[in-house]
Design a protein around this motif. Structure first.
Motif, mmCIF file in Angstrom:
data_model
loop_
_atom_site.group_PDB
_atom_site.id
_atom_site.type_symbol
_atom_site.label_atom_id
_atom_site.label_comp_id
_atom_site.label_asym_id
_atom_site.label_seq_id
_atom_site.Cartn_x
_atom_site.Cartn_y
_atom_site.Cartn_z
ATOM 1 N N ARG A 112 11.512 5.899 1.252
ATOM 2 C CA ARG A 112 12.451 7.116 2.269
ATOM 3 C C ARG A 112 13.953 6.538 2.440
ATOM 4 N NH1 ARG A 112 8.910 6.891 6.598
ATOM 5 N NH2 ARG A 112 7.047 8.107 6.066
ATOM 6 N N ASP A 158 1.226 -1.290 0.087
ATOM 7 C CA ASP A 158 0.023 -0.123 -0.088
ATOM 8 C C ASP A 158 0.956 1.251 0.002
ATOM 9 O OD1 ASP A 158 0.732 0.457 2.564
ATOM 10 O OD2 ASP A 158 -1.095 -0.503 3.841
ATOM 11 N N ALA A 159 0.121 2.400 -0.156
ATOM 12 C CA ALA A 159 0.839 3.580 -0.148
ATOM 13 C C ALA A 159 1.832 3.903 1.129
ATOM 14 C CB ALA A 159 -0.146 4.775 -0.313
ATOM 15 N N SER A 160 1.604 3.455 2.152
ATOM 16 C CA SER A 160 2.428 3.798 3.373
ATOM 17 C C SER A 160 3.708 2.838 3.046
ATOM 18 C CB SER A 160 1.625 3.670 4.524
ATOM 19 O OG SER A 160 1.630 2.462 4.996
ATOM 20 N N GLU A 161 3.405 1.597 2.895
ATOM 21 C CA GLU A 161 4.727 0.781 2.399
ATOM 22 C C GLU A 161 5.505 1.352 1.427
ATOM 23 O OE1 GLU A 161 3.210 -3.793 3.578
ATOM 24 O OE2 GLU A 161 2.118 -2.645 2.203
ATOM 25 N N LYS A 168 5.802 4.347 0.489
ATOM 26 C CA LYS A 168 6.515 5.418 1.188
ATOM 27 C C LYS A 168 8.001 4.888 2.295
ATOM 28 C CE LYS A 168 4.614 9.782 2.978
ATOM 29 N NZ LYS A 168 3.708 10.396 3.879
ATOM 30 N N THR A 169 7.591 3.989 2.835
ATOM 31 C CA THR A 169 8.657 3.598 3.882
ATOM 32 C C THR A 169 9.864 3.332 2.913
ATOM 33 O OG1 THR A 169 7.106 2.648 5.274
ATOM 34 C CG2 THR A 169 9.178 1.770 5.367
#
Ligand code: FMN
Length: 307
Positions: A291, A282-285, A287-288
């Protein structure tokens, strides 16, 4: 029906193309990302590693060029033929990037049908090579493509690739299929369709709507799903998860052989915008992952996401 790999500048370099050929089937033709035509005194095609025959395992691969000067085209095509034996070349008049357009290159050429004609006339009359165009509907207006197609009727082009968006749209909105039909009505040349064939269903709908089109180009969708060409051709894809992992590892190794870790990291990060859906993250994975600024931890997490 033939499937083509679209040129994607900064992405479909020779390492990418070679990996794709080695791990995936179904693609019949390859066009390289663009290189600039130049006058003979400034040319040094020996530096163009992306076109070295020994770097190109995928056949046929067609070099794509960008420019607007007939003499520079003649010099560059002749040089590429003499050095590497290429006999077919594609001209990019569709790139919508601002600094390209402002220099009357890429899509910036489309409002000037006379420039298109002068280059095409020079190449088709003064060389024995196959020549083709890759264009959009226009820079600002779809009448631009129709004017160009009308002019091109008199010239023996090998094919014309059409991405049915305007340059000013970049990749926004959806392809204008009515305008694409109008383009088909204005040309007897072989037309290659390019744009937003994301799924087998998209391909089937487009093929049904445009039965005369035999050539379909896949760009960003191949990044999202490298097996799309196999699926369209109803080939046995086997365990795609396992195959993707091998393809990804091989590609990273190839990049690391010729580039520094920082540059490899930059390329893989760009690709992960496309890989995320295949990996099911998903989007947060995502993003991680994006980064992380060191290659090793980035690569380790990316492999974890793919397993
Ligand atoms: C990152 C990126 C780079 C591209 N580079 C090129 C290029 O070098 N030459 C070209 O003719 N088109 C280029 N294109 C356009 C694609 O070849 C293709 O026509 C467009 O992406 C639409 O097809 P798709 O939906 O299958 O990606 C590029 C597109 C993207 C997104």
């Amino acid at each position: 029906m033939r499937l083509w790999l679209a040129p994607l500048d900064g992405i479909t370099n020779f390492q990418f193309r070679n990996c794709l050929c080695r791990h995936v089937g179904g693609i019949d033709n390859f066009i390289t990302p663009f290189l600039p035509v130049q006058e003979k005194s400034k040319l040094n095609v020996r530096k163009w590693k992306d076109l070295w025959p020994r770097n190109n395992a995928c056949r046929p691969t067609t070099p794509q060029l960008m420019g607007n000067n007939p003499a520079h085209f003649l010099d560059t095509l002749n040089e590429l033929h003499q050095e590497y034996g290429y006999t077919s070349f594609n001209w990019n008049i569709g790139c919508p990037v601002d600094q390209v357009v402002r220099r009357t290159r890429g899509c910036g050429v489309m409002p000037h049908p006379d420039i298109v004609e002068s280059v095409v006339r020079a190449v088709t009359e003064q060389t024995p090579y196959h020549f083709s165009l890759k264009m959009r509907l226009g820079l600002h207006d779809k009448s631009e493509s129709l004017q160009i197609l009308d002019k091109m009727q008199d010239y023996p082009l090998e094919y014309i690739v059409i991405h049915p968006r305007l340059g000013e749209q970049l990749y926004e909105g959806v392809p204008d299929l009515d305008a694409f039909q109008e383009c088909l009505n204005h040309t007897a040349h072989r037309v290659v369709y390019s744009g937003d064939v994301w799924t087998v269903g998209d391909y089937e709908r487009l093929q049904e709507r445009f039965p005369s089109v035999q050539d379909w180009m896949l760009g960003r969708p191949i990044l999202c799903n490298p097996f799309l060409a196999e699926e369209i051709k109803e080939m046995d894809t086997g365990d795609v998860k396992e195959r993707f992992l091998r393809y990804y590892q091989h590609y990273a190794d190839e990049l690391l052989e010729t580039r520094k870790e920082k540059s490899t990291l930059f390329i893989l990060k760009e690709l992960w915008h496309y890989y995320a859906s295949f990996a099911g993250i998903d989007a947060s994975e995502l993003k991680t992952l994006l980064r992380i600024n060191d290659f090793s931890p980035f690569f380790a997490l990316s492999l974890e996401y793919l397993r």
